[in-house]
Design a protein around this motif. Structure first.
Motif, PDB file in Angstrom:
ATOM      1  N   ARG A 127       9.028   4.771  -7.918  1.00 28.50           N
ATOM      2  CA  ARG A 127       7.971   5.412  -7.665  1.00 28.50           C
ATOM      3  C   ARG A 127       8.649   6.749  -7.262  1.00 28.50           C
ATOM      4  NH1 ARG A 127       4.685   2.947  -9.664  1.00 28.50           N
ATOM      5  NH2 ARG A 127       3.161   1.089  -8.750  1.00 28.50           N
ATOM      6  N   ASP A 128       8.345   8.359  -7.030  1.00 24.23           N
ATOM      7  CA  ASP A 128       9.275   9.032  -6.779  1.00 24.23           C
ATOM      8  C   ASP A 128       8.690   9.089  -5.110  1.00 24.23           C
ATOM      9  OD1 ASP A 128      10.246  11.459  -6.035  1.00 24.23           O
ATOM     10  OD2 ASP A 128       9.003  12.818  -7.879  1.00 24.23           O
ATOM     11  N   ALA A 129      10.351   9.210  -4.408  1.00 25.77           N
ATOM     12  CA  ALA A 129       9.345   9.492  -3.108  1.00 25.77           C
ATOM     13  C   ALA A 129       9.255  10.701  -1.872  1.00 25.77           C
ATOM     14  CB  ALA A 129      10.257   8.154  -1.577  1.00 25.77           C
ATOM     15  N   THR A 130      10.019  11.573  -3.041  1.00 32.20           N
ATOM     16  CA  THR A 130       9.518  13.062  -2.933  1.00 32.20           C
ATOM     17  C   THR A 130       8.392  13.436  -2.310  1.00 32.20           C
ATOM     18  OG1 THR A 130      11.549  13.501  -4.422  1.00 32.20           O
ATOM     19  CG2 THR A 130      10.317  15.309  -3.731  1.00 32.20           C
ATOM     20  N   PRO A 131       7.605  13.857  -1.516  1.00 31.40           N
ATOM     21  CA  PRO A 131       6.238  14.745  -1.253  1.00 31.40           C
ATOM     22  C   PRO A 131       6.560  16.024  -1.966  1.00 31.40           C
ATOM     23  CG  PRO A 131       7.738  13.990   1.566  1.00 31.40           C
ATOM     24  CD  PRO A 131       8.432  14.160  -0.170  1.00 31.40           C
ATOM     25  N   GLN A 132       4.892  15.758  -2.735  1.00 33.99           N
ATOM     26  CA  GLN A 132       4.940  17.789  -2.858  1.00 33.99           C
ATOM     27  C   GLN A 132       4.244  18.174  -2.738  1.00 33.99           C
ATOM     28  OE1 GLN A 132       6.143  17.560  -6.575  1.00 33.99           O
ATOM     29  NE2 GLN A 132       6.954  15.777  -5.996  1.00 33.99           N
ATOM     30  N   ARG A 133       3.870  18.256  -1.198  1.00 32.27           N
ATOM     31  CA  ARG A 133       3.802  19.199  -1.009  1.00 32.27           C
ATOM     32  C   ARG A 133       3.967  19.907   0.683  1.00 32.27           C
ATOM     33  NH1 ARG A 133       0.897  17.541   4.025  1.00 32.27           N
ATOM     34  NH2 ARG A 133      -0.842  16.014   3.270  1.00 32.27           N
ATOM     35  N   SER A 134       4.295  20.357   1.819  1.00 29.78           N
ATOM     36  CA  SER A 134       4.699  20.642   2.634  1.00 29.78           C
ATOM     37  C   SER A 134       4.051  20.195   3.967  1.00 29.78           C
ATOM     38  CB  SER A 134       4.422  22.093   3.597  1.00 29.78           C
ATOM     39  OG  SER A 134       4.802  23.602   2.327  1.00 29.78           O
ATOM     40  N   LEU A 135       4.656  19.086   5.125  1.00 31.48           N
ATOM     41  CA  LEU A 135       4.762  18.217   5.188  1.00 31.48           C
ATOM     42  C   LEU A 135       3.921  18.144   6.758  1.00 31.48           C
ATOM     43  CD1 LEU A 135       7.137  15.228   4.675  1.00 31.48           C
ATOM     44  CD2 LEU A 135       5.067  15.453   3.481  1.00 31.48           C
ATOM     45  N   ARG A 136       3.412  17.358   7.564  1.00 29.25           N
ATOM     46  CA  ARG A 136       2.637  18.493   8.768  1.00 29.25           C
ATOM     47  C   ARG A 136       3.126  17.804  10.183  1.00 29.25           C
ATOM     48  NH1 ARG A 136      -2.392  18.817   5.761  1.00 29.25           N
ATOM     49  NH2 ARG A 136      -2.609  16.432   6.842  1.00 29.25           N
ATOM     50  N   THR A 137       3.853  18.761  11.078  1.00 31.86           N
ATOM     51  CA  THR A 137       4.598  17.750  12.093  1.00 31.86           C
ATOM     52  C   THR A 137       3.471  17.091  13.265  1.00 31.86           C
ATOM     53  OG1 THR A 137       6.093  19.041  12.578  1.00 31.86           O
ATOM     54  CG2 THR A 137       6.648  17.485  10.659  1.00 31.86           C
ATOM     55  N   VAL A 150      -4.340  13.261   2.181  1.00 31.87           N
ATOM     56  CA  VAL A 150      -3.243  11.761   1.791  1.00 31.87           C
ATOM     57  C   VAL A 150      -4.571  10.817   1.254  1.00 31.87           C
ATOM     58  CG1 VAL A 150      -2.530   9.797   3.227  1.00 31.87           C
ATOM     59  CG2 VAL A 150      -2.284  12.101   3.921  1.00 31.87           C
ATOM     60  N   ARG A 151      -3.459  10.436  -0.391  1.00 29.74           N
ATOM     61  CA  ARG A 151      -4.078   9.284  -0.702  1.00 29.74           C
ATOM     62  C   ARG A 151      -3.795   7.564  -0.711  1.00 29.74           C
ATOM     63  NH1 ARG A 151      -7.365  12.150  -0.464  1.00 29.74           N
ATOM     64  NH2 ARG A 151      -8.169  13.778  -1.922  1.00 29.74           N
ATOM     65  N   THR A 152      -3.710   6.884  -0.891  1.00 33.89           N
ATOM     66  CA  THR A 152      -3.679   5.419  -0.786  1.00 33.89           C
ATOM     67  C   THR A 152      -3.863   4.577  -2.305  1.00 33.89           C
ATOM     68  OG1 THR A 152      -5.273   4.138  -0.658  1.00 33.89           O
ATOM     69  CG2 THR A 152      -4.122   5.121   2.097  1.00 33.89           C
ATOM     70  N   ARG A 153      -2.623   3.800  -2.709  1.00 28.18           N
ATOM     71  CA  ARG A 153      -2.536   3.180  -3.638  1.00 28.18           C
ATOM     72  C   ARG A 153      -2.120   1.904  -3.390  1.00 28.18           C
ATOM     73  NH1 ARG A 153       0.493   4.988  -8.940  1.00 28.18           N
ATOM     74  NH2 ARG A 153       0.542   2.456 -10.492  1.00 28.18           N
ATOM     75  N   ARG A 154      -3.204   0.258  -4.153  1.00 29.64           N
ATOM     76  CA  ARG A 154      -2.691  -0.307  -3.128  1.00 29.64           C
ATOM     77  C   ARG A 154      -1.927  -1.024  -4.807  1.00 29.64           C
ATOM     78  NH1 ARG A 154      -3.604  -4.306   0.147  1.00 29.64           N
ATOM     79  NH2 ARG A 154      -4.823  -3.010   1.388  1.00 29.64           N
ATOM     80  N   ARG A 164       0.670  -1.144   0.418  1.00 31.35           N
ATOM     81  CA  ARG A 164       0.136   0.230  -0.337  1.00 31.35           C
ATOM     82  C   ARG A 164       1.001   1.162   0.054  1.00 31.35           C
ATOM     83  NH1 ARG A 164      -3.361  -0.494   4.497  1.00 31.35           N
ATOM     84  NH2 ARG A 164      -4.715  -1.648   3.184  1.00 31.35           N
ATOM     85  N   GLU A 165       0.595   1.995  -0.668  1.00 32.43           N
ATOM     86  CA  GLU A 165       1.321   3.314  -1.156  1.00 32.43           C
ATOM     87  C   GLU A 165       1.064   4.698  -0.721  1.00 32.43           C
ATOM     88  OE1 GLU A 165       2.330   4.026  -4.836  1.00 32.43           O
ATOM     89  OE2 GLU A 165       2.460   2.168  -5.892  1.00 32.43           O
ATOM     90  N   TRP A 166       1.448   4.845   0.284  1.00 29.39           N
ATOM     91  CA  TRP A 166       0.740   6.507   1.124  1.00 29.39           C
ATOM     92  C   TRP A 166       1.202   7.850   0.364  1.00 29.39           C
ATOM     93  CZ3 TRP A 166      -2.926   6.095   4.726  1.00 29.39           C
ATOM     94  CH2 TRP A 166      -3.278   5.336   4.782  1.00 29.39           C
ATOM     95  N   HIS A 167       0.392   8.912  -0.878  1.00 26.53           N
ATOM     96  CA  HIS A 167       0.253  10.184  -1.072  1.00 26.53           C
ATOM     97  C   HIS A 167      -0.044  11.419  -0.548  1.00 26.53           C
ATOM     98  CE1 HIS A 167       2.155   7.713  -4.384  1.00 26.53           C
ATOM     99  NE2 HIS A 167       1.061   6.909  -4.324  1.00 26.53           N
ATOM    100  N   ALA A 168       1.301  11.991  -0.067  1.00 26.87           N
ATOM    101  CA  ALA A 168       0.921  12.877   0.469  1.00 26.87           C
ATOM    102  C   ALA A 168       0.412  14.202  -0.685  1.00 26.87           C
ATOM    103  CB  ALA A 168       1.486  13.995   1.653  1.00 26.87           C
TER     104      ALA A 168
END
Length: 696
Positions: free
Chosen positions: A122-132, A22-26, A13-17
Motif C-alpha cells: 500500500r502507498d502511504a502518500t496522500p493524493q490530495r492536500s490534507l485538512r488540519t 475519505v474512503r475506507t477499505r477493510r 481498516r484502511e482510511w484513504h484521503a
C-alpha cells in the motif's frame, strides 16, 4: 492511498484521503509476517512442526531470502502470525528454542502501520492536500478531566461546556484529516469530558480511540527525554506537538515528503526519530533487494591492530580558532559532506573491508572498499540530488507559499542526511557498521586537510575549520586566487562540491569560559551586506530568557558599530538599568529547562526542582525529560518560592540573578577582545582603567 491504518478484531481498516472524500477499505485476510533462519540442518522443519501447533500462528512456509546484503539467498521460514499483538510473543518463543543463537529472526520489530504498508504494497502518500485542525491545551502539565480550557484553532474556550461545544462544531465544519494536538493526552481527556456532559466528542471519523503505548522516559546521547503516551483515533492522523521532531523542525509538507520516501504513514512518521525514518527508507531498499531486516543487529566489529584502532577512533576535522576578531573573513562549506562521501566513495556496511579486494582505499586506516555498488549510496543518492534540486529552485522562487513548501521539504531531507553518518555507529542500527563510521571520518579529515592546503597555496589563511566548513582570510603580501576558482578546483579534485558561502566584514571567535583557548562552536559575526550570524552564544541557547537574548544581540550590534568594549558596556548599562528599575516584563525573563529526573530523584535544591515542586502543588505532572518554564524570583532561597511558573504569572523577579545573566552574555561578546566578567563589572561601576593590551 492510505492515510492511516486501523487494526481491528476482524482485520485491518484502511482510511484513504481521496479527491472525492475519505474512503475506507477493510482487509480481513491480512496477517503480519516474520522470518526465521538457522544453520542447524533440519532446524526449519522442526521449528515449522512446533509452530503449526500454536494457535497464534496462521501459516508457515519455507521461502528464499537473503539474510544480509552480502549474503546469497538461503532457505528461511516464513511465519504468518494470527494478529499484530502476537508478533513479539511468537518471536520471543522462537528465540528460546534450541541453544542460544540457534535461530535468527527477521522483520520482527517493524512499526504497525509501516509493516502493513510494506507487506501489502500500500502507498502511504496522500493524493490530495490534507485538512488540519490545531487543538492546544493552554495550561502546563497533563490535561485534567473535565478539560476547563482549550484553544481550538483561533478560538479560546474557558469552560468545559464551551470546550465540548466548540470542539464538536469545529470537527464537523472542518472535517480534518490531521489533528495537531499540543499533547496526545487530550484524546482521553476531552472524550471523558464529553461523556460527563452527555455530549459525546468523537475525535475520529468513528467513535472510540486506542492507546498504542504508555508514556516512558529514555536517554539518548546523554540527554534524558520523555515520550508521551500515544493514541490512535479512527480515520484521522494525530500529530502530538509534545512528541514530534519532524513536524516541529520542518512542516507538514516536509513530513509528507518523507512519507513518500519511507512509506511510513504520517502519524507514525510524526513521532518517529530521524534514525527511525532513515531505517524505514533503508528497509524499503533492503526488501527491493530481497534482503530481510534483522531483529537484533549482529554487526561484529572487524579485528583491528592497536595502531589501526588508535587511528580509527577519531572524529571529524577540527581546526581550533585563535581567539579574537578577524576582519574580511570568507566561509566555504562542503555540500552534504558526509552523505557525499558515502556516495562518491561507495561506503556501505557490505562494501567496507570486503574480502574480494586487498588494498588500502580509506586514507590513514587502510580499509578496502568494494567496487560492487553499495546499498547505502543507493539510498542516499536520490536524497542528495533532490535536496540540491530543491535548493536550486528556492534560489529563484518568490512565491511565499511555494517557498514554504520547498523549505519544509529541504529541511526534512537535511535532517535525514545529517544523521546518516552517525547512524552507522549506532549500536541499534538495523543496517550499519562501525567501520563505515570510521571510514567516513577518515575521508572527511583528508578532504578538509587537502582543501586547507589548496587554499593556503592560493594565498589564503585558514582561521577556523570544523567538520565540513572552513573560514579564511587573505594572507598579507600574497597574490590570491579568487575563492570561487579555488572552490571549483577543490570540487573537481574531490568530487564533492565546495561551496563559497559568503563574506563577513568580521567574525569574533569566543574563548572557552574558563580558558584562553578558542571554543570550536562559539562565534558571531557581521555578514558583508548586512545581518549577523550567531553560533553557540547565549542568544542561540534554548534556555536563555528572551530579554537576555535580545540584550546580547544589541551588544553585538554596539560592538559592530564601535569596536569599543566600553561602548558595549554603556549599552549593557541601559539593559541592566531596565532590570533594576523593574520595568522588564517578567514573561521575557522566562527560563526553560529540561528535567533529567523525576522530582523525587533529585538530591540538590535547584531552580528546576523548585519549579517541579510548584508543578506538583498545582497537580501538574513533570516527568523526567519534560520542559519546565519559570521566572526566578528569589535565587537565594532553596525552596519552591525560589521561582514562579510562567503559567502562574508574576509581577516580580530576582534582579541580581538576571543581572548576572546579562553580564555573562556580555562576556561572550567581549571575551574575544580580552574582556572578562570582572572587567565588565568594573566598567559598569565606572572604576575600570583598561590595560593597553585590551585594545591590541
Amino acid at each position: 492511498m492510505v492515510l492511516t491504518v486501523e487494526y481491528t478484531d476482524d482485520g485491518v481498516r484502511e482510511w484513504h484521503a481521496t479527491a472525492n472524500g475519505v474512503r475506507t477499505r477493510r482487509n480481513t485476510s491480512y496477517t503480519p509476517t516474520i522470518y526465521a533462519a538457522t544453520t542447524a540442518g533440519d532446524g526449519l522443519d522442526r521449528l515449522a512442526d512446533r509452530l503449526e501447533q500454536r494457535g497464534d500462528v496462521a501459516a508457515v512456509e519455507q521461502e528464499g531470502w537473503r539474510p544480509a546484503f552480502r549474503r546469497d539467498e538461503e532457505r528461511v521460514l516464513r511465519i504468518d502470525v494470527a494478529s499484530i499483538g502476537r508478533v513479539q510473543p511468537v518471536a520471543a518463543w522462537i528465540r528460546r528454542q534450541g541453544r542460544p543463537g540457534t535461530y535468527r529472526l527477521f522483520n520482527v520489530d517493524l512499526s504497525r502501520a509501516f509493516r502493513y504498508c510494506l507487506e501489502t504494497g500500500r502507498d502511504a502518500t496522500p493524493q490530495r492536500s490534507l485538512r488540519t485542525l490545531d487543538i492546544e491545551y493552554p495550561q502546563p502539565g497533563t490535561p485534567e478531566v473535565p478539560v476547563t480550557a482549550l484553544r481550538i484553532g483561533d478560538d479560546l474556550c474557558e469552560t468545559p461546556t464551551e470546550v465540548v461545544a466548540t470542539l464538536r462544531e469545529r470537527l464537523h465544519a472542518v472535517d480534518p484529516d490531521v489533528l495537531v494536538l499540543s499533547t496526545a493526552e487530550l484524546v482521553p481527556a476531552v472524550t471523558e469530558t464529553g461523556q460527563r456532559l452527555d455530549a459525546p466528542v468523537q475525535l475520529g471519523r468513528r467513535s472510540g480511540y486506542e492507546q498504542l503505548a504508555s508514556a516512558s522516559t529514555y536517554e539518548s546521547y546523554g540527554q534524558v527525554g520523555h515520550s508521551p503516551a500515544r493514541y490512535d483515533v479512527p480515520g484521522r492522523v494525530l500529530i502530538d506537538r509534545a512528541n514530534t521532531f519532524f513536524y516541529d523542525e520542518t512542516t507538514l509538507d516536509g513530513c509528507l515528503d518523507l512519507v513518500e520516501r519511507s512509506q511510513k504513514p504520517l502519524q507514525e512518521l510524526s513521532w518517529a526519530s530521524i534514525g527511525n525514518v532513515l531505517t524505514a527508507i533503508q528497509i524499503r531498499e533492503a526488501v527491493a533487494r530481497n534482503v530481510l531486516v534483522p531483529w537484533k543487529s549482529r554487526r561484529h566489529e572487524f579485528p583491528k591492530q592497536m595502531r589501526q584502532l588508535h587511528d580509527a577512533d577519531r572524529g571529524g576535522f577540527t581546526f581550533a580558532p585563535a581567539v579574537g576578531v578577524r576582519e574580511t573573513v570568507h566561509e566555504l562549506d562542503f555540500s552534504s559532506l558526509y552523505p557525499n562521501i558515502i556516495c562518491t566513495r561507495n561506503v556501505s556496511p557490505e562494501t567496507i573491508r570486503c574480502d574480494c579486494h586487498d588494498r588500502a582505499d580509506v586514507p590513514g586506516l587502510g580499509y578496502s572498499i568494494c567496487d560492487e555498488p553499495g546499498y547505502l549510496p543507493d539510498v542516499l543518492g536520490p536524497l542528495i540530488d533532490d535536496r540540491d534540486a530543491i535548493k536550486a529552485e528556492l534560489a529563484d522562487i518568490d512565491d511565499p507559499a511555494r517557498r514554504a513548501t520547498l523549505q519544509g521539504r529541504a529541511d526534512a531531507l537535511k535532517w535525514i542526511l545529517v544523521s546518516c553518518f552517525g547512524y552507522q555507529g549506532f549500536s541499534n542500527a538495523k543496517f550499519g557498521r562501525i567501520e563505515c563510521h570510521e571510514a567516513i571520518n577518515a575521508y572527511a579529515r583528508e578532504l578538509l586537510l587537502d582543501a586547507k592546503a589548496q587554499l593556503e597555496a592560493a594565498g589564503w589563511r585558514v582561521v577556523h575549520g570544523i567538520v565540513d566548513s572552513l573560514w579564511v582570510t587573505p594572507r598579507p603580501g600574497r597574490d590570491r586566487t579568487p575563492l570561487p576558482e579555488v572552490a571549483t578546483a577543490v570540487t573537481e579534485q574531490t568530487g564533492i562540491r565546495l561551496e563559497y558561502e559568503g563574506e563577513y566584514d568580521w567574525i569574533a571567535f569566543v574563548p572557552l569560559r574558563n580558558s584562553e583557548s578558542g571554543a570550536l562552536t562559539k562565534y558571531f559575526g557581521k555578514r558583508a551586506g548586512g545581518g549577523y550570524k550567531y553560533r553557540g552564544v547565549e542568544c542561540r541557547q534554548r534556555s536563555t530568557p528572551p530579554f537576555v537574548a535580545e540584550c546580547q544581540r544589541a551588544l553585538i550590534e554596539a560592538f559592530d558599530q564601535t569596536r569599543d568594549p566600553e561602548a558595549v558596556c554603556t549599552e549593557l548599562a541601559d539593559w541592566t538599568s531596565r532590570l533594576e528599575t523593574e520595568t522588564v516584563d517578567p514573561e521575557k525573563l522566562t527560563v526553560t529547562r529540561r528535567t533529567s529526573k523525576g522530582l523525587g530523584e533529585y538530591t540538590q535544591s535547584t531552580q528546576t526542582t523548585a519549579a517541579m515542586q510548584r508543578l506538583a502543588d498545582g497537580g501538574w505532572e513533570s516527568a523526567a525529560g519534560t520542559d519546565v518554564s519559570y521566572v526566578v524570583v528569589d535565587d537565594d532561597r532553596t525552596d519552591r518560592e525560589r521561582v514562579r511558573l510562567s503559567a502562574e504569572g508574576c509581577d516580580t523577579y530576582d534582579i541580581s540573578f538576571y543581572r548576572k545573566q546579562l553580564v555573562r552574555a556580555a562576556e561572550s561578546v567581549l571575551s574575544p577582545v580580552g574582556w572578562r566578567a570582572e572587567d565588565i563589572e568594573q566598567a559598569l561601576s565606572g572604576q575600570l582603567t583598561p590595560p593597553l593590551e585590551h585594545f591590541g
